[in-house]
Design a protein around this motif. Structure first.
Motif: not given
Ligand code: SF4
Ligand code: SF4
Length: 263
Positions: A249-258
């Motif tokens: 919704s408000v972020t790049n979730p893949v990047k958050n998981r590295g």
């Protein structure tokens, strides 16, 4: 005028918009991308989107660059849209109307500035420029945003950016030469990156979005239901439930998981 100057114009215009017009929508700082008008992907859009999809040079003779920007909504908007059961929330419908107007105003502002510097600019409406039967447009802001490196497509057919997918996209074409920001080679969608998700599919209770297909007509039908429901606001053919309270919704979730390299 260079890339940084255009980025600044979009950012300043958005942050000061409440001084120009009476608005309720809170926006975050926009993301801006730049594509070459000669990018080979534009030629392929006639095959992969529709045969009448325009190239930048068909929109503006002698075009050199395409400017694309994503205006992210604040976090509370998608929460509110999640909380309403069936119809989209009032704040979501208001954001749709106000952001479309913001995009039109930004485009006019940039056009005026660049034209006073001796350049030519063609602006494209933020929405409602689609064929009523096929519900497809001859200028897909989402595909153009991908070419300009703004993000990548999610399983819900929206563009996911570093600031998520809840927001709206504007674009314009100019004969000003600008530095290109190439398409990302990363997947921003968990499912596409090989991590089970499909929360967006769970959110769609209108028979439009499935794991393996998207029914554009069913989706637009629900958008028209919302338009009827919020008819006092003007044209609000919008829904957005598949982007509400999902990992992207408000972020790049893949990047958050590295992770995120294309498979
Ligand atoms: S909700 Fe999950 S599967 Fe759907 S687009 Fe976002 S990251 Fe991809
Ligand atoms: S916008 Fe609404 S109807 Fe369309 S796919 Fe998303 S949740 Fe389904």
């Amino acid at each position: 005028m260079d890339n940084a100057g255009i980025e600044q114009m979009v950012a300043d215009f958005t942050s000061s918009y409440s001084r120009r017009r009476k608005v309720k929508t809170p926006w975050q700082q926009p993301l801006v991308g730049f594509a070459s008008a000669e990018d080979h992907l534009f030629g392929r859009f006639k095959e992969i989107i529709r045969s009448t999809h325009a190239t930048p040079r068909e929109v503006l003779h002698g075009a050199k660059s395409v400017v694309v920007y994503f205006i992210p909504f604040s976090e509370k908007l998608h929460r509110e849209n999640f909380e309403t059961e069936y119809y989209c929330s009032r704040s979501w419908a208001v954001a749709y109307v106000e952001t479309n107007r913001l995009i039109s105003d930004i485009n006019e502002y940039i056009r005026g500035t660049l034209e006073s510097d001796g350049h030519r600019v063609a602006i494209i409406p933020p929405t409602h420029n689609f064929d009523q039967k096929s519900l497809m447009s001859d200028w897909s802001h989402r595909h153009i945003a991908y070419v300009a490196g703004i993000g990548s497509f999610g399983a819900h057919n929206l563009i996911i950016t570093e600031k998520g997918c809840t927001g709206r996209i504007g674009s314009l074409v100019t004969d000003l030469a600008l530095e290109v920001s190439p398409p990302s080679n990363q997947e921003f969608c968990l499912q596409k990156a090989g991590i089970d998700c499909l929360k967006c599919v769970e959110r769609c209770r209108y028979d439009a979005l499935y794991a393996d297909r998207f029914d554009r007509h069913a989706c637009y039908q629900q958008c028209l239901v919302n338009d009827q429901y919020h008819q006092d606001l003007g044209l609000t053919d919008v829904c957005g439930k598949c982007s509400a309270m999902v990992p992207c919704s408000v972020t790049n979730p893949v990047k958050n998981r590295g992770g995120g390299n294309r498979r």
